[in-house]
Scaffold this motif. Structure first.
Motif, short mmCIF file in Angstrom:
data_model
loop_
_atom_site.label_atom_id
_atom_site.label_comp_id
_atom_site.label_asym_id
_atom_site.label_seq_id
_atom_site.Cartn_x
_atom_site.Cartn_y
_atom_site.Cartn_z
N LYS A 78 0.84 -1.20 0.00
CA LYS A 78 0.00 0.00 0.00
C LYS A 78 0.89 1.26 0.00
O LYS A 78 0.59 2.23 -0.69
CB LYS A 78 -0.91 -0.02 1.22
N GLU A 81 2.42 1.75 -3.44
CA GLU A 81 1.40 2.15 -4.41
C GLU A 81 1.10 3.65 -4.33
O GLU A 81 0.89 4.30 -5.35
CB GLU A 81 0.11 1.36 -4.13
N SER A 82 1.11 4.23 -3.15
CA SER A 82 0.76 5.64 -3.00
C SER A 82 1.89 6.57 -3.47
O SER A 82 1.67 7.74 -3.66
CB SER A 82 0.40 5.95 -1.54
#
Length: 83
Positions: A78, A81-82
């Motif tokens: 996560k 991904e950001s």
């Protein structure tokens, strides 16, 4: 009127009464202990449930560790991904 003696024969049933009472107590005790050892609430069932509880506890611990590992991996992915 003749004096009637309501005692049954000197012996008979009243002589057997203590023996029959003892026999009844022995039978009830035997059924109780038989159920305790072999019935649905028996010692073997208790020991089996303890083993099953131990196995389930180990499985829960394993799943917690796996969950922590997967959560860590999820948050790492996560975070990538950001960016």
């Amino acid at each position: 009127m003749e004096n009637q003696n309501f005692d049954y024969q000197k012996g008979g049933f009243y002589k057997l009464l203590p023996f029959l009472s003892l026999l009844l107590v022995i039978c009830i005790t035997g059924v109780y202990f038989g159920n305790l050892l072999f019935g649905s609430n028996s010692l073997s069932v208790l020991l089996g449930l303890r083993d099953k509880e131990k196995q389930i506890s180990q499985e829960v611990e394993r799943l917690r560790n796996e969950n922590a590992k997967l959560q860590k991996e999820f948050f790492e992915l996560k975070g990538l991904e950001s960016q």
